[in-house]
Design an enzyme around this catalytic site. Structure first.
Site, PDB file in Angstrom:
ATOM      1  N   SER A  13      54.470  42.191  44.159  1.00  9.05           N
ATOM      2  CA  SER A  13      55.689  40.777  45.138  1.00  9.05           C
ATOM      3  C   SER A  13      55.846  39.613  44.524  1.00  9.05           C
ATOM      4  CB  SER A  13      55.823  41.238  46.163  1.00  9.05           C
ATOM      5  OG  SER A  13      54.639  40.479  46.459  1.00  9.05           O
ATOM      6  N   ASN A  14      54.577  39.411  44.216  1.00  9.81           N
ATOM      7  CA  ASN A  14      54.046  37.729  43.505  1.00  9.81           C
ATOM      8  C   ASN A  14      54.755  37.599  42.423  1.00  9.81           C
ATOM      9  OD1 ASN A  14      52.823  35.647  45.704  1.00  9.81           O
ATOM     10  ND2 ASN A  14      52.117  37.834  46.059  1.00  9.81           N
ATOM     11  N   LEU A  85      42.332  41.180  39.486  1.00 14.02           N
ATOM     12  CA  LEU A  85      40.598  41.535  40.958  1.00 14.02           C
ATOM     13  C   LEU A  85      40.329  41.719  39.751  1.00 14.02           C
ATOM     14  CD1 LEU A  85      42.254  44.499  43.344  1.00 14.02           C
ATOM     15  CD2 LEU A  85      42.546  42.657  43.504  1.00 14.02           C
ATOM     16  N   LEU A  87      37.306  39.610  37.332  1.00 10.31           N
ATOM     17  CA  LEU A  87      36.712  38.967  37.224  1.00 10.31           C
ATOM     18  C   LEU A  87      37.054  38.570  35.477  1.00 10.31           C
ATOM     19  CD1 LEU A  87      34.926  36.917  38.221  1.00 10.31           C
ATOM     20  CD2 LEU A  87      33.192  37.848  36.981  1.00 10.31           C
ATOM     21  N   ILE A  88      37.965  36.985  35.324  1.00  8.38           N
ATOM     22  CA  ILE A  88      38.299  36.532  33.534  1.00  8.38           C
ATOM     23  C   ILE A  88      37.214  36.511  32.974  1.00  8.38           C
ATOM     24  CG2 ILE A  88      38.388  34.987  32.517  1.00  8.38           C
ATOM     25  CD1 ILE A  88      41.571  37.306  34.223  1.00  8.38           C
ATOM     26  N   ASN A 102      45.102  31.197  39.488  1.00  9.68           N
ATOM     27  CA  ASN A 102      45.571  32.207  40.784  1.00  9.68           C
ATOM     28  C   ASN A 102      45.381  31.595  42.241  1.00  9.68           C
ATOM     29  OD1 ASN A 102      44.174  34.835  41.354  1.00  9.68           O
ATOM     30  ND2 ASN A 102      42.380  33.831  42.404  1.00  9.68           N
ATOM     31  N   HIS A 104      45.161  33.144  45.744  1.00 11.60           N
ATOM     32  CA  HIS A 104      43.927  33.890  46.980  1.00 11.60           C
ATOM     33  C   HIS A 104      44.759  33.595  48.533  1.00 11.60           C
ATOM     34  CE1 HIS A 104      40.258  35.284  48.001  1.00 11.60           C
ATOM     35  NE2 HIS A 104      40.543  34.992  49.129  1.00 11.60           N
ATOM     36  N   ASP A 145      37.058  32.495  42.954  1.00 11.99           N
ATOM     37  CA  ASP A 145      37.863  32.258  43.361  1.00 11.99           C
ATOM     38  C   ASP A 145      36.827  30.754  43.675  1.00 11.99           C
ATOM     39  OD1 ASP A 145      39.066  33.851  44.142  1.00 11.99           O
ATOM     40  OD2 ASP A 145      37.965  34.631  45.480  1.00 11.99           O
ATOM     41  N   GLU A 174      52.790  32.269  50.225  1.00 10.63           N
ATOM     42  CA  GLU A 174      52.703  33.132  48.501  1.00 10.63           C
ATOM     43  C   GLU A 174      54.361  32.973  48.222  1.00 10.63           C
ATOM     44  OE1 GLU A 174      48.385  34.522  48.934  1.00 10.63           O
ATOM     45  OE2 GLU A 174      49.734  36.454  48.375  1.00 10.63           O
TER      46      GLU A 174
END
Ligand code: GAR
Length: 194
Positions: A13-14, A85, A87-88, A102, A104, A145, A174
């Site tokens: 949705s974002n 979801l 990790l980069i 990102n 959050h 994060d 958001e």
């Protein structure tokens, strides 16, 4: 043109709000949507708005240069994680220093870190009977994060709200702010970095 790749794992949705916001933008374009989940709703959204999309597998991200090559081929300047979801990895952070952002669904550093995503965040907020929650937009580093905070917005919670209702309240924030925060970050940073 500043070209953005949106990374998303779920409903998107974002991502949809971001695609709509930049659809006719003179200098910013959503050039690619990437998901790690072939069933993610975000892929249907990308199709609907005629944004190219790609599904990546773990090895594309962690064991080969497939993803980096893909991003180079699409001439991507900025990565936006919208409910992504995984990790980069370090190589991507080096290739896109200060160019990965990102969202959050809490007021970081509260309710962040590994395993803290989606409903887990809102359930923890509820368990604490917290009077506020909110959203954070931040730069991405190698820890979940923990990158520099770009923007936060809080919302007040009633004690009788459940986790689903808290999630809906945060999602409203958001949707309202994320796209404009991205635009502002590009205007003040990326144009200068390019
Ligand atoms: C959003 O609330 C976002 O903040 C959260 O996932 C949701 C995705 O919703 N991200 C995280 O929890 C990352 N740790 P959407 O797919 O409807 O945009």
């Amino acid at each position: 043109m500043v070209r953005i790749a949106i990374f998303a794992s779920g409903g998107g949705s974002n991502a949809e709000k971001i695609i709509q916001y930049f659809e006719h933008h003179p200098t910013i374009q959503i050039a690619l949507v990437i998901s790690n989940n072939k069933n993610a709703g975000v892929l249907g959204i990308a199709d609907r708005y005629k944004v190219p999309s790609q599904v990546i597998h773990r090895k594309d991200m962690y064991e080969s240069d497939h993803l980096l090559t893909l991003l180079k081929n699409y001439k991507i300047d900025l990565l936006v994680l919208a409910g992504f979801l995984w990790l980069i990895p370090a190589y991507l952070i080096s290739a896109y220093t200060n160019k990965i952002i990102n969202i959050h669904p809490s007021l970081l550093p509260k309710y962040g870190g590994k395993g803290m995503y989606g409903h887990h965040v809102h359930e923890a907020v509820k368990a604490d009977q917290s009077a506020i929650s909110g959203m954070t937009v931040h730069l991405v580093n190698e820890k979940y994060d923990e990158g520099g905070i770009i923007f936060q917005k809080e919302c007040k919670l009633n004690q009788d709200m459940n986790a689903t209702e808290i999630a809906a309240e945060v999602l409203k924030l958001e949707h309202k702010y994320f796209s404009a925060v991205i635009e502002n970050y590009i205007t003040t940073h990326i144009n200068r970095l390019k």
